[in-house]
Design an enzyme around this catalytic site. Structure first.
Site, PDB file in Angstrom:
ATOM      1  N   SER A 262      16.251 -18.963 -16.466  1.00 13.11           N
ATOM      2  CA  SER A 262      14.800 -19.042 -16.293  1.00 13.11           C
ATOM      3  C   SER A 262      14.168 -19.940 -17.368  1.00 13.11           C
ATOM      4  O   SER A 262      14.481 -21.123 -17.435  1.00 13.11           O
ATOM      5  CB  SER A 262      14.205 -17.628 -16.296  1.00 13.11           C
TER       6      SER A 262
ATOM      7  N   ASP B 167      12.666 -16.613  -4.664  1.00 10.57           N
ATOM      8  CA  ASP B 167      12.166 -16.844  -6.019  1.00 10.57           C
ATOM      9  C   ASP B 167      11.169 -17.988  -5.972  1.00 10.57           C
ATOM     10  O   ASP B 167      11.458 -19.056  -5.407  1.00 10.57           O
ATOM     11  CB  ASP B 167      13.352 -17.195  -6.942  1.00 10.57           C
TER      12      ASP B 167
ATOM     13  N   HIS C 185      14.727 -13.514  -8.571  1.00 13.00           N
ATOM     14  CA  HIS C 185      14.697 -13.916  -9.966  1.00 13.00           C
ATOM     15  C   HIS C 185      15.213 -12.779 -10.854  1.00 13.00           C
ATOM     16  O   HIS C 185      14.886 -11.613 -10.640  1.00 13.00           O
ATOM     17  CB  HIS C 185      13.251 -14.251 -10.354  1.00 13.00           C
TER      18      HIS C 185
END
Length: 300
Positions: A150, A237, A267
């Protein structure tokens, strides 16, 4: 494809589809404290050696599954505003144990208290320290990749923009790549909402700073010298499309890229092997990808 049943169950446990109340600094500080407390209560895998180290002023944690193991830089996610080496400790131990790769997990400074470029500066300093000092900790630094999830993947990619020669490979798990990208509302869920992502962007790189290529890496003018990459996205996501656009941009620039979309996934699944079968499979795959890339580089 619909959500995987494990993803549906996870989102149901989280509650509200929109992720709950909007983020602010007070909420972020509460999340930090709660996440750290929860992490400290978890059982941990024992490894050959785990030690906190000072990487030229940047606190890091070194995980070594065996003497002489190859080592990767690990940069945690959390929207640049949350998490630390403690919240990712259980997962890093698991990752090192399963793959046989040592990890240097970077405890970089968090926004909004420390906005860009503070976190990226810390990641760069840790990477240079690892190159120079890893052998003293009995790990193999001849070929050093980085793994990020991320916002951590954004920092790894940003480091490659800053200095394409510093890393030998990059593994980017559901990366953040472009502040100006449209986020598809149909992909929003409790794992990551659009409003929260927008708040985190502003916390890390407010205003026009977000357009700098070390931040919005998809906007970098020249990607041709970047190291080979693995880019993993999640089907459900809001960051999916920009992650895949970045993989395509790397490939278009001539960079060797493996792109993988995790079907049915959301996610943050990567670092939750106790919850998602797909996480356990991906950990094995990442270890295999790194082993293959390292062997190929050594034979060249």
């Amino acid at each position: 494809m619909t959500l995987h049943p494990q993803a549906r169950a996870y989102l149901a446990a989280l509650g509200s589809d929109d992720g709950g109340p909007p983020l602010d600094l007070e909420a972020v500080r509460d999340i930090r404290a709660q996440s750290r407390a929860a992490a400290l209560e978890q059982d941990r895998i024992g490894l050959d050696h785990v030690a906190d180290v000072d990487a030229d002023g940047v606190p890091c944690r070194l995980y070594r599954p065996r003497l002489g193991a190859p080592v990767a830089l690990y940069v945690h996610g959390g929207g640049w505003v949350m998490h630390d080496v403690e919240t990712h400790d259980v997962f890093c131990r698991y990752l090192a144990h399963v793959t046989g790769w040592a990890l240097l997990s970077v405890d970089y400074r968090l926004a909004p208290e420390h906005p860009f470029p503070a976190g990226l500066d810390d990641v760069e300093r840790a990477a240079r320290w690892l190159r120079a000092n890893g052998r003293g900790h009995r790990v193999d630094t001849d070929w050093v990749p980085a793994i990020g999830d991320s916002a951590g993947a954004n920092l790894v990619a940003g480091l490659c923009v800053r200095d394409p020669a510093l890393l030998d490979h990059q593994v980017l798990l559901y990366p953040v790549t472009d502040r100006r990208a449209d986020l598809d509302p149909s992909l929003e869920n409790a794992a990551l909402g659009i409003d929260d992502m927008t708040w985190m962007w502003e916390a890390y790189a407010p205003g026009d700073r977000a357009d700098e290529p070390e931040v919005s890496v998809l906007r970098a003018a020249d990607l041709a010298e970047h190291p080979p990459a693995v880019v993993v996205t999640c089907e459900h996501d809001v960051l999916r499309d920009q992650g895949e656009a970045y993989a395509a941009a790397l490939a278009d620039a001539g960079v060797q890229v493996t792109a993988h979309r995790a079907l049915g996934m959301i996610h943050s699944f990567w670092r939750q092997p106790a919850v998602f079968d797909a996480s356990r499979a991906l950990v094995v795959a990442v270890g295999g990808w790194l082993d293959t890339a390292r062997s190929t580089a050594r034979e060249a």
